[in-house]
Every structure is written in C-alpha cells, then in structure tokens.
Design a protein around this motif. Structure first.
Motif, PDB file in Angstrom:
ATOM      1  N   HIS A 267       9.407  -3.228   4.685  1.00  0.00           N
ATOM      2  CA  HIS A 267       9.621  -1.838   4.821  1.00  0.00           C
ATOM      3  C   HIS A 267       8.806  -0.987   3.680  1.00  0.00           C
ATOM      4  O   HIS A 267       8.354   0.006   3.921  1.00  0.00           O
ATOM      5  N   ASN A 268       8.992  -1.890   2.668  1.00  0.00           N
ATOM      6  CA  ASN A 268       8.397  -1.196   1.361  1.00  0.00           C
ATOM      7  C   ASN A 268       6.927  -0.955   1.430  1.00  0.00           C
ATOM      8  O   ASN A 268       6.256  -0.084   1.000  1.00  0.00           O
ATOM      9  N   SER A 269       6.302  -2.078   2.059  1.00  0.00           N
ATOM     10  CA  SER A 269       4.685  -1.852   2.253  1.00  0.00           C
ATOM     11  C   SER A 269       4.432  -0.865   3.386  1.00  0.00           C
ATOM     12  O   SER A 269       3.195  -0.286   3.232  1.00  0.00           O
ATOM     13  N   ILE A 270       5.175  -0.701   4.272  1.00  0.00           N
ATOM     14  CA  ILE A 270       5.007   0.425   5.157  1.00  0.00           C
ATOM     15  C   ILE A 270       4.936   1.925   4.478  1.00  0.00           C
ATOM     16  O   ILE A 270       3.741   2.403   4.589  1.00  0.00           O
ATOM     17  N   ALA A 271       6.027   1.899   3.776  1.00  0.00           N
ATOM     18  CA  ALA A 271       5.965   3.072   2.953  1.00  0.00           C
ATOM     19  C   ALA A 271       4.702   3.336   1.889  1.00  0.00           C
ATOM     20  O   ALA A 271       4.305   4.327   2.011  1.00  0.00           O
ATOM     21  N   ALA A 272       4.457   2.109   1.301  1.00  0.00           N
ATOM     22  CA  ALA A 272       3.109   2.286   0.508  1.00  0.00           C
ATOM     23  C   ALA A 272       2.058   2.374   1.132  1.00  0.00           C
ATOM     24  O   ALA A 272       1.168   3.226   0.704  1.00  0.00           O
ATOM     25  N   SER A 273       1.737   1.956   2.090  1.00  0.00           N
ATOM     26  CA  SER A 273       0.720   2.091   3.258  1.00  0.00           C
ATOM     27  C   SER A 273       0.552   3.711   3.625  1.00  0.00           C
ATOM     28  O   SER A 273      -0.427   4.300   3.529  1.00  0.00           O
ATOM     29  N   LEU A 274       1.721   4.234   3.966  1.00  0.00           N
ATOM     30  CA  LEU A 274       1.757   5.512   4.404  1.00  0.00           C
ATOM     31  C   LEU A 274       1.615   6.456   3.086  1.00  0.00           C
ATOM     32  O   LEU A 274       1.044   7.613   3.380  1.00  0.00           O
ATOM     33  N   ALA A 275       1.928   6.108   2.066  1.00  0.00           N
ATOM     34  CA  ALA A 275       1.535   7.045   0.913  1.00  0.00           C
ATOM     35  C   ALA A 275       0.299   7.084   0.581  1.00  0.00           C
ATOM     36  O   ALA A 275      -0.370   7.857   0.455  1.00  0.00           O
ATOM     37  N   ASN A 276      -0.369   5.784   0.653  1.00  0.00           N
ATOM     38  CA  ASN A 276      -1.978   5.851   0.369  1.00  0.00           C
ATOM     39  C   ASN A 276      -2.606   6.690   1.416  1.00  0.00           C
ATOM     40  O   ASN A 276      -3.666   7.155   0.965  1.00  0.00           O
ATOM     41  N   TYR A 277      -2.447   6.412   2.754  1.00  0.00           N
ATOM     42  CA  TYR A 277      -3.068   7.086   3.598  1.00  0.00           C
ATOM     43  C   TYR A 277      -2.744   8.765   3.515  1.00  0.00           C
ATOM     44  O   TYR A 277      -3.614   9.604   3.439  1.00  0.00           O
ATOM     45  N   SER A 278      -1.574   9.097   3.245  1.00  0.00           N
ATOM     46  CA  SER A 278      -1.485  10.513   3.274  1.00  0.00           C
ATOM     47  C   SER A 278      -2.046  11.285   1.838  1.00  0.00           C
ATOM     48  O   SER A 278      -2.734  12.035   1.838  1.00  0.00           O
ATOM     49  N   PHE A 279      -2.225  10.457   0.789  1.00  0.00           N
ATOM     50  CA  PHE A 279      -2.854  10.856  -0.628  1.00  0.00           C
ATOM     51  C   PHE A 279      -4.385  10.991  -0.154  1.00  0.00           C
ATOM     52  O   PHE A 279      -4.974  12.051  -0.491  1.00  0.00           O
ATOM     53  N   CYS A 280      -4.866   9.911   0.537  1.00  0.00           N
ATOM     54  CA  CYS A 280      -6.543  10.120   1.019  1.00  0.00           C
ATOM     55  C   CYS A 280      -6.591  11.521   1.796  1.00  0.00           C
ATOM     56  O   CYS A 280      -7.646  12.122   1.809  1.00  0.00           O
ATOM     57  N   MET A 281      -5.843  11.533   2.840  1.00  0.00           N
ATOM     58  CA  MET A 281      -5.903  12.820   3.888  1.00  0.00           C
ATOM     59  C   MET A 281      -5.859  14.000   2.799  1.00  0.00           C
ATOM     60  O   MET A 281      -6.537  14.772   3.262  1.00  0.00           O
ATOM     61  N   ASP A 282      -4.902  13.999   1.976  1.00  0.00           N
ATOM     62  CA  ASP A 282      -4.629  15.316   1.009  1.00  0.00           C
ATOM     63  C   ASP A 282      -5.766  15.520   0.237  1.00  0.00           C
ATOM     64  O   ASP A 282      -6.072  16.708  -0.408  1.00  0.00           O
ATOM     65  N   ASN A 283      -6.713  14.575   0.085  1.00  0.00           N
ATOM     66  CA  ASN A 283      -7.805  14.774  -0.798  1.00  0.00           C
ATOM     67  C   ASN A 283      -9.004  14.563  -0.428  1.00  0.00           C
ATOM     68  O   ASN A 283     -10.205  14.488  -1.057  1.00  0.00           O
ATOM     69  N   LYS A 284      -9.486  14.768   0.923  1.00  0.00           N
ATOM     70  CA  LYS A 284     -10.518  14.566   1.769  1.00  0.00           C
ATOM     71  C   LYS A 284     -11.664  15.662   1.469  1.00  0.00           C
ATOM     72  O   LYS A 284     -12.754  15.365   1.716  1.00  0.00           O
ATOM     73  N   HIS A 285     -10.979  16.590   0.962  1.00  0.00           N
ATOM     74  CA  HIS A 285     -11.779  17.885   0.435  1.00  0.00           C
ATOM     75  C   HIS A 285     -12.796  17.607  -0.778  1.00  0.00           C
ATOM     76  O   HIS A 285     -13.555  18.145  -1.358  1.00  0.00           O
TER      77      HIS A 285
END
Length: 420
Positions: A267-285
């Motif tokens: 579960h911890n790694s699911i959350a970490a992976s989603l956080a990494n994904y969200s960070f990249c999506m938020d910084n694609k500009h």
C-alpha cells in the motif's frame, strides 16, 4: 489503513492481472523480452572463465565490468526466460549452475560481496565496496533461481545464502545495517531511513543459522517519516527516488503482510507511485518529458548518473530530491504492479520515441528539454522492469520467492502477519 484510493488501486490491479494473464500488450511484450535479452546476452558465457555468469553493470558503457545486482536480477531473468519459452530449461539450468559456482568462489566479507567485479576474473573492480543492498539483490536472485530449478541449484543457493553472517554488517550500538565495508576504510554509511532495503531484514531474519540471524528490532529501528503529495500519507525515502519503493517488491509480495506497526509496504508503494505521478503531471509545463511520462528515479542524465533524482515528499522538509526533467522508463515500469494504468500510458508514449529504442527495448533515460537520450542500458533498471512486468503478468517471481521457507520465516520473525 484501508482508504478508498488504496482499495480502488488494488481492485484495478487484480482486474488488470486477470486481463493480461495470457497476453501482454505489444509494447509491453517488446519491453519484457528486450529486458530479458539484456541479461541473457550481456553475461559472461565463457565456461572456462572464473567470471562465468556474471552480468554487465551497463551496456555498451563500462565494458568488462559486472555488478552483483545485475547478476542477481539476471538469475531471476533466467527463470522468466524459461517460463516464457525464450530459452529451454536445460539452457537455463546450465547458466544458473555455472553462475552459482562462480558466486561460491567470489571473494566475500562474511558472505557479502563487492559491488562491482571484473566480469572475466570475478575480482573486485574499481576498489568498490562490499555492499549490503547489492548483496541482498544478488541473494534474492540466487534463491529464486535455486528454488525454481531445485536439485543441485537449490543446494548451491542454500550454501550461498546460509553462509551470510548478517550480524557482521549491523552497526552494534545503533542497530542499523551498514551500507558498505571496504578493507581500506572499514564500515561506511548505514540504513537509518526507509529506502529499498526491506529485503535485507527479511533475508537477515530468515536464516536458519542462529548466530547469523538478526533480531527483529533491527527492522523496527530505522526511521519512518510520513509525508504526502496531493494524496495519501506514506512512509517516504530520503531522496524520494522511485526505485526505493520498488526493489524489495520485485521479489517480496507484501500485498497482504502487515508488520507490528500495522504498516503494509505494498500500500505504501502505491501511494508513493501515485505521488510521483502527480508531481510529474503538475510540473509538465516546466519539463517536456513530463508531458509524456513520469517516474522520477535514479538514472543516467545529461550530466552523468544521478542517484538523487526523485519527487516529494523527501528529506525532512521536501528539499532532498533533485529534478532536472530526466526520466527513466524503469521509473514508471517498475511501478506497474502498483499503478498499472499510469505505467502503461507512459510505456506507450516512450515507444513513440525512436531514439529511446534499441536492441534491449527502451534505453536507460531521456530528457526532451535537451533533446538528450541515454546511450546505455543499465542492468538494475532493466532488472526492475523485467521482474515487475513478470509479476504484473502472472506473479511469477512473487510465487517462487514467497514459497521459499527462508522468506516466510523471515517475515514471521520480524512480526509480519498475513491478513486477507
């Protein structure tokens, strides 16, 4: 502990597993087989060589240099190759037996091995360190291959594993595993913070040799820092590099295992992976690479290899991670068992970049802002990609590794409880 996001992710994971049980999508199969071929072809196959079976750390760079971590991933790769019909069982057994014989003869420190080796002589290369985590990765591969083939392979694997004196690499007053040892400098660094080292505790607690076995408090001593990025709180690593949430999970199926603190590392790694994904999506500009992918992790960059690349949360105040717009395909693909939809989206985008594709599938990394593409493949990155795709497809490595008594004993010694 069970929140909606986690439950949804687990259900999606189970559904996706059932869909791909018999066939992987085209691009995923390309990457799967390409990653396998790296380990099969970039090994020392000279049967008269003392380095037979050792696998290159990277290709085409650093010719003649093997790493024990690459070799560990490579032993598991042989099992995958046999199961997929890419090699015969006889070919696989021959490679495994020869590699185990090589490992039995390697210089070691109480069963722990030097990180980098001359792949022709098997001797220490680059004055490298005796590495606990790289030894752990090697041992996971040794046990996987030994268990799969049985017979002589299992006997040799047991000999390699049972001679490791785990307590010799534990900091006696602080109860942390040391990271490294060299004859010149002694012990260096220690695992005082959560990262990729979970396998060390399971392996160290599972040995039947009592004087070699660690106490469970070695596992409970390292620091567990909680943080979040636009989602669930989770225990994060210092640099937030995505591989730290993946490596132990390539072998250990933590999905239904909870420690005495109630932590479920899957579960911890699911959350970490989603956080990494969200960070990249938020910084694609800010970074072009993030428009087509995600998964910030240690990899080659335009300025050389960087093990500090990561995403928040990190450190004590979210300033430890580094971001330069470089992505490694292994970042997203190493999380395919945690976030399959996001991983497959990135994979399909990566396969639209001809400069990123070569004989072993996707090369190590790229940076679209600089129009830069790595020239090398790195063994550990192809390894986490290969094993996680295998687990995503049919749980192959998980099933073998979790059937090993040492592993079950290790989890139970550490106080883990299995809950459906």
């Amino acid at each position: 502990m069970f929140r909606k996001a986690f439950i949804f992710s687990i259900l999606l994971f189970a559904l996706t597993l059932s869909i791909v049980a018999n066939q992987l999508p085209e691009n995923l199969m390309k990457e799967y087989k390409g990653s396998f071929l790296y380990f099969w072809e970039q090994a020392n196959t000279n049967e008269n060589s003392p380095g037979y079976g050792l696998i290159r750390d990277r290709y085409p760079g650093s010719p003649g240099i093997a790493s024990i971590a690459s070799t560990g991933f490579g032993l598991a790769a042989v099992v995958i190759g046999v199961e997929e019909g890419w090699i015969t069982k006889e070919e696989g057994l021959k490679r495994v037996l020869g590699t185990l014989d090589t490992i039995l003869k390697l210089d070691n420190f109480h069963g722990f091995f030097y990180h980098f080796l001359d792949m022709n002589t098997g001797k220490r290369a680059w004055n490298s360190e005796v590495s606990t985590i790289d030894t752990g990765i090697l041992l996971c591969g040794v046990l996987t291959a030994g268990k799969y083939f049985g017979g002589q392979a299992w006997e040799k694997a047991k000999q390699i594993y049972e001679r490791v004196n785990w307590n010799k690499m534990v900091y006696p007053t602080k109860n942390f595993f040391y990271m490294a040892y060299t004859p010149e400098r002694g012990f260096e660094g220690f695992w005082d913070f959560y990262a990729e080292q979970l396998m060390l505790y399971v392996l160290g607690a599972g040995t039947p040799v009592e004087k070699h076995r660690i106490e469970s408090d070695v596992y409970y001593t390292f620091k567990r820092n909680f943080g979040s990025y636009k989602g669930e709180r989770f225990i994060h690593s210092w640099f937030g590099s995505l591989f730290t949430y993946q490596y132990s999970h390539a072998w250990i199926d933590f999905r239904n295992w909870y420690d005495k603190l109630g932590i479920n590392w899957f579960h911890n790694s699911i959350a970490a992976s989603l956080a990494n994904y969200s960070f990249c999506m938020d910084n694609k500009h800010k970074f072009k690479s993030f428009t087509i992918g995600w998964g910030i992790t240690a990899c080659d960059t335009p300025n050389g290899y960087n093990g500090l690349l990561g995403a928040p949360p990190s450190g004590n105040n979210n300033t430890a991670h580094q971001v330069d717009g470089t992505l490694a395909p292994a970042g997203a693909l190493g999380s395919i068992v945690f976030t399959p939809k996001e991983a497959l989206w990135a994979l399909n985008n990566y396969y639209t970049l001809p400069e990123l594709i070569g004989k072993y599938g996707l090369k190590d990394s790229f940076n679209l802002d600089l129009n830069w593409f790595a020239s090398d493949y790195i063994g550990i990155d192809k390894g986490i990609t290969l094993l996680m795709i295998a687990n995503y497809k049919n749980e192959l490595v998980w099933k073998i590794f979790m059937s090993i008594p040492y592993v079950q004993n290790g989890l139970k010694t550490l106080g883990f409880v299995y809950k459906k």
